[in-house]
Design a protein around this motif. Structure first.
Motif, short mmCIF file in Angstrom:
data_model
loop_
_atom_site.label_atom_id
_atom_site.label_comp_id
_atom_site.label_asym_id
_atom_site.label_seq_id
_atom_site.Cartn_x
_atom_site.Cartn_y
_atom_site.Cartn_z
N ALA A 107 0.86 -1.18 0.00
CA ALA A 107 0.00 0.00 0.00
C ALA A 107 0.89 1.23 0.00
CB ALA A 107 -0.90 0.00 1.22
N PHE A 108 0.34 2.36 -0.46
CA PHE A 108 1.09 3.61 -0.42
C PHE A 108 0.12 4.77 -0.28
CE2 PHE A 108 0.25 2.73 -4.82
CZ PHE A 108 0.03 3.95 -5.43
N SER A 109 0.65 5.88 0.23
CA SER A 109 -0.16 7.06 0.50
C SER A 109 0.70 8.29 0.33
CB SER A 109 -0.69 6.98 1.94
OG SER A 109 -1.26 8.19 2.34
N GLU A 123 0.70 12.67 1.16
CA GLU A 123 0.08 13.79 1.85
C GLU A 123 0.67 15.06 1.26
OE1 GLU A 123 0.56 15.61 6.20
OE2 GLU A 123 -0.35 13.61 6.20
N ASP A 133 4.21 7.73 2.06
CA ASP A 133 4.22 6.58 2.94
C ASP A 133 4.06 5.32 2.11
OD1 ASP A 133 4.19 7.63 5.79
OD2 ASP A 133 2.51 8.75 4.92
N HIS A 173 6.39 -0.18 7.46
CA HIS A 173 6.09 1.19 7.05
C HIS A 173 7.37 1.99 6.81
CE1 HIS A 173 4.88 5.44 8.15
NE2 HIS A 173 4.20 5.19 7.05
N ARG A 190 8.46 6.01 5.58
CA ARG A 190 7.98 7.37 5.29
C ARG A 190 9.12 8.22 4.76
NH1 ARG A 190 4.32 10.75 9.22
NH2 ARG A 190 2.80 9.73 7.91
N ASN A 198 2.72 10.58 -6.99
CA ASN A 198 1.82 9.49 -6.62
C ASN A 198 1.42 8.69 -7.86
OD1 ASN A 198 -0.08 8.06 -4.82
ND2 ASN A 198 -1.64 9.14 -5.98
#
Length: 123
Positions: free
Chosen positions: A76-78, A80, A92, A100, A102, A115
């Motif tokens: 998974a990735f995110s 901000e 992330d 995890h 960051r 992204n």
């Protein structure tokens, strides 16, 4: 290996060519540098296959740890975006074996476009 669990330094985007001398000898056939970021001594390079974290160690900086984080292990990735008062943006990633990770990126950086780039290699 860099201790990703206890945070990571803030990074600034740099010209990928500025790190190519250190990274190019490590690249496999067909692997290309997409973007690069630098902290005070350490750096992170994103290729089309993996993320390479470069951890400079010791007083002289002669000892260097290279950690490869393959996109194939990202679960998974995110991202901000930066705000009015918090000018840093963050990426992330959750890896199947590392956990995890960051990356905090300073300044005006197109994290939404990044992204999309990360998604094209992870998804």
């Amino acid at each position: 290996m860099i201790d990703f669990q206890n945070g990571f330094m803030k990074l600034s985007p740099v010209d990928p060519n500025s790190l190519s001398d250190k990274i190019n000898p490590m690249l496999i056939d067909g692997e290309q540098i997409l973007s690069a970021f630098k902290g005070i001594r350490d750096s992170v390079v994103f290729t089309n296959k993996r993320i390479i974290a470069v951890n400079v160690q010791g007083l002289t900086g002669k000892k260097v740890d290279y950690t490869s984080l393959p996109f194939s292990k990202v679960q998974a990735f995110s991202v901000e975006t930066s705000g009015t008062f918090d000018r840093d943006c963050e990426l992330d990633l959750w890896f199947s074996s590392v956990g995890h990770v960051r990356f905090e990126i300073k300044g005006d950086f197109d994290i939404v476009g990044f992204n999309k780039l990360i998604g094209s290699y992870v998804l």
